[in-house]
Design a protein around this motif. Structure first.
Motif, short mmCIF file in Angstrom:
data_model
loop_
_atom_site.label_atom_id
_atom_site.label_comp_id
_atom_site.label_asym_id
_atom_site.label_seq_id
_atom_site.Cartn_x
_atom_site.Cartn_y
_atom_site.Cartn_z
N SER A 88 -10.05 2.20 -15.03
CA SER A 88 -10.61 0.88 -14.70
C SER A 88 -11.15 0.14 -15.92
O SER A 88 -11.39 -1.07 -15.85
N CYS A 89 -11.32 0.85 -17.04
CA CYS A 89 -11.81 0.25 -18.29
C CYS A 89 -10.69 0.01 -19.31
O CYS A 89 -10.96 -0.44 -20.43
N LEU A 90 -9.46 0.28 -18.91
CA LEU A 90 -8.35 0.27 -19.86
C LEU A 90 -7.75 -1.13 -20.01
O LEU A 90 -7.44 -1.80 -19.02
N ASP A 91 -7.59 -1.58 -21.26
CA ASP A 91 -6.77 -2.74 -21.58
C ASP A 91 -5.39 -2.19 -21.93
O ASP A 91 -5.14 -1.76 -23.06
N LEU A 92 -4.50 -2.18 -20.96
CA LEU A 92 -3.17 -1.61 -21.13
C LEU A 92 -2.37 -2.54 -22.04
O LEU A 92 -2.16 -3.70 -21.70
N THR A 93 -1.91 -2.03 -23.16
CA THR A 93 -1.49 -2.88 -24.28
C THR A 93 -0.04 -2.69 -24.66
O THR A 93 0.45 -1.56 -24.73
N ASN A 94 0.64 -3.80 -24.92
CA ASN A 94 1.92 -3.75 -25.63
C ASN A 94 1.92 -4.86 -26.67
O ASN A 94 2.09 -6.03 -26.34
N LEU A 95 1.68 -4.47 -27.90
CA LEU A 95 1.73 -5.39 -29.03
C LEU A 95 2.78 -4.91 -30.04
O LEU A 95 2.64 -5.11 -31.25
N ASN A 96 3.81 -4.27 -29.51
CA ASN A 96 4.91 -3.84 -30.36
C ASN A 96 5.70 -5.05 -30.84
O ASN A 96 5.88 -6.03 -30.12
N ASP A 97 6.22 -4.95 -32.04
CA ASP A 97 7.00 -6.07 -32.59
C ASP A 97 8.26 -6.33 -31.78
O ASP A 97 8.78 -7.45 -31.77
N THR A 98 8.77 -5.32 -31.11
CA THR A 98 10.01 -5.45 -30.35
C THR A 98 9.79 -5.81 -28.89
O THR A 98 10.73 -5.84 -28.11
N GLY A 144 -7.12 -9.44 -9.78
CA GLY A 144 -8.03 -8.37 -10.12
C GLY A 144 -7.74 -7.71 -11.45
O GLY A 144 -8.57 -6.94 -11.95
N ILE A 145 -6.58 -7.99 -12.02
CA ILE A 145 -6.25 -7.48 -13.36
C ILE A 145 -6.27 -8.66 -14.32
O ILE A 145 -5.60 -9.67 -14.09
N ARG A 146 -7.05 -8.55 -15.36
CA ARG A 146 -7.22 -9.67 -16.27
C ARG A 146 -6.09 -9.71 -17.30
O ARG A 146 -5.47 -8.68 -17.59
N LEU A 147 -5.87 -10.90 -17.82
CA LEU A 147 -4.79 -11.12 -18.77
C LEU A 147 -5.40 -11.42 -20.14
O LEU A 147 -6.05 -12.45 -20.33
N ALA A 148 -5.20 -10.50 -21.07
CA ALA A 148 -5.73 -10.65 -22.43
C ALA A 148 -4.59 -10.87 -23.41
O ALA A 148 -3.48 -10.38 -23.22
N THR A 149 -4.89 -11.61 -24.46
CA THR A 149 -3.92 -11.82 -25.53
C THR A 149 -4.64 -11.80 -26.87
O THR A 149 -5.88 -11.72 -26.92
N VAL A 150 -3.87 -11.86 -27.94
CA VAL A 150 -4.43 -11.76 -29.29
C VAL A 150 -4.17 -13.05 -30.05
O VAL A 150 -3.15 -13.71 -29.86
N GLN A 192 -3.90 -22.78 -26.69
CA GLN A 192 -2.63 -22.65 -25.98
C GLN A 192 -2.64 -21.42 -25.07
O GLN A 192 -2.14 -21.48 -23.93
N ALA A 193 -3.20 -20.33 -25.55
CA ALA A 193 -3.27 -19.12 -24.73
C ALA A 193 -4.07 -19.37 -23.46
O ALA A 193 -3.69 -18.93 -22.37
N ALA A 194 -5.19 -20.08 -23.60
CA ALA A 194 -6.00 -20.42 -22.43
C ALA A 194 -5.22 -21.31 -21.47
O ALA A 194 -5.24 -21.11 -20.26
N ALA A 195 -4.51 -22.29 -22.01
CA ALA A 195 -3.71 -23.18 -21.17
C ALA A 195 -2.61 -22.43 -20.45
O ALA A 195 -2.25 -22.78 -19.31
N ASP A 196 -2.08 -21.39 -21.07
CA ASP A 196 -1.01 -20.60 -20.46
C ASP A 196 -1.52 -19.62 -19.42
O ASP A 196 -0.72 -19.02 -18.69
N GLY A 197 -2.85 -19.43 -19.38
CA GLY A 197 -3.42 -18.59 -18.33
C GLY A 197 -4.14 -17.33 -18.78
O GLY A 197 -4.48 -16.50 -17.95
N ALA A 198 -4.42 -17.20 -20.07
CA ALA A 198 -5.14 -16.02 -20.54
C ALA A 198 -6.58 -16.04 -20.04
O ALA A 198 -7.23 -17.08 -20.02
N ASP A 199 -7.07 -14.88 -19.63
CA ASP A 199 -8.47 -14.72 -19.23
C ASP A 199 -9.34 -14.29 -20.40
O ASP A 199 -10.55 -14.57 -20.42
N GLU A 200 -8.74 -13.58 -21.35
CA GLU A 200 -9.49 -12.99 -22.45
C GLU A 200 -8.72 -13.18 -23.75
O GLU A 200 -7.49 -13.12 -23.77
N ILE A 201 -9.47 -13.38 -24.82
CA ILE A 201 -8.89 -13.59 -26.15
C ILE A 201 -9.42 -12.51 -27.08
O ILE A 201 -10.63 -12.35 -27.25
N ASP A 202 -8.50 -11.74 -27.67
CA ASP A 202 -8.87 -10.75 -28.68
C ASP A 202 -8.57 -11.36 -30.05
O ASP A 202 -7.40 -11.47 -30.46
N LEU A 203 -9.61 -11.75 -30.74
CA LEU A 203 -9.52 -12.46 -32.02
C LEU A 203 -9.71 -11.51 -33.19
O LEU A 203 -10.73 -10.81 -33.26
#
Length: 259
Positions: free
Chosen positions: A17-27, A67-73, A92-103
């Motif tokens: 429940s605390c996991l930010d399930l991540t895919n930031l692979n270049d591919t 119930g699952i939040r959408l984070a981006t970088v 732009q990320a906020a406009a596209d629907g991101a809930d959270e921003i990882d800066l």
């Protein structure tokens, strides 16, 4: 001294429940994002968020379950100095629907400017949070590049002063990602400054034991039961299968790769 944990399955479910399930692979492609979304609703409950590249946010938004939040970088992974460009990314990320921003804060600027570095980080965080419309902002400090505990604490204080909602250890793209020592520094910085903020270890978390060590550390530093999805996140992808196995949803095979 940390309290012993008697129910590993229950702890594994909490960690999911605390996991930010991540895919930031270049591919990464849209099909990979779709698979990430499918994995995010697990037999033992949903993860806290998925974390993906900004270019996939608009694709993911209508597909992601409630119930699952959408984070981006943003400013990822190198932590550049161009605050205006980063603000545009966040807007732009906020406009596209991101809930959270990882800066990624400009840690090279922070390190290079010494006395002036904290002011740059504080203003950068403040500007980007404003550009994102006040969405949850996690400040990535890239602690493995700072090394000095005093510098890590100073960067964390600057990010909190700028309005960061979480302090995050790392991008997962450098030689040293999260460590228990640096996570402790961030937790102690949040506690000392009194800001209502959370902490997110990220990178290199591949097993239940890895994840549980950070969870127990957070509760040791911040107080019993502090570490939940609103205050504590784990940035990882490869750890989910192991958490599910410990929670009782499948066979356990120690992960060998992943963010």
């Amino acid at each position: 001294m940390m309290e012993p944990v008697h129910d590993a399955a229950a702890e594994a479910r909490l960690l999911i429940s605390c996991l930010d399930l991540t895919n930031l692979n270049d591919t990464c492609a849209e099909a990979d994002v779709d698979r990430l979304i499918e994995r995010a609703e697990t037999p033992d409950g949903p993860v806290a968020a998925i974390c993906i590249w900004p270019r996939f946010v608009a694709h993911a938004r209508p597909r992601l379950p409630l119930g699952i939040r959408l984070a981006t970088v943003v400013n990822f992974p190198h932590g550049g100095e161009d605050v205006e460009a980063t603000c545009r990314e966040a807007e732009q990320a906020a406009a596209d629907g991101a809930d959270e921003i990882d800066l990624v804060v400009s840690y090279p600027t922070f390190l290079r400017h010494e006395g002036g570095g904290p002011d740059f980080v504080r203003l950068q965080v403040q500007r980007v949070k404003e550009a994102a419309g006040g969405r949850t902002l996690k400040a990535i400090l890239e602690t493995g590049e700072m090394r000095d505990p005093a510098l890590i604490a100073a960067a964390g204080e600057a990010a909190l002063a700028g309005g960061a909602d979480f302090l995050k250890t790392s991008t997962g793209k450098t030689a040293t990602s999260a460590t228990l020592d640096t996570a402790r520094i961030l937790l102690e910085t949040v506690r000392r400054t009194g800001w209502a903020a959370g902490v997110k270890p990220s990178g290199g978390i591949k097993s239940f034991e890895d994840a549980a060590a950070y969870h127990r550390l957070a509760n040791e530093v911040m107080g019993p039961d502090w570490a939940g999805p609103e205050t504590f996140r784990l940035g990882a992808s490869g750890v989910l299968d192991d958490l599910l196995a410990v929670a009782g949803a499948g066979p356990r095979e120690l992960p060998t790769a992943g963010y």
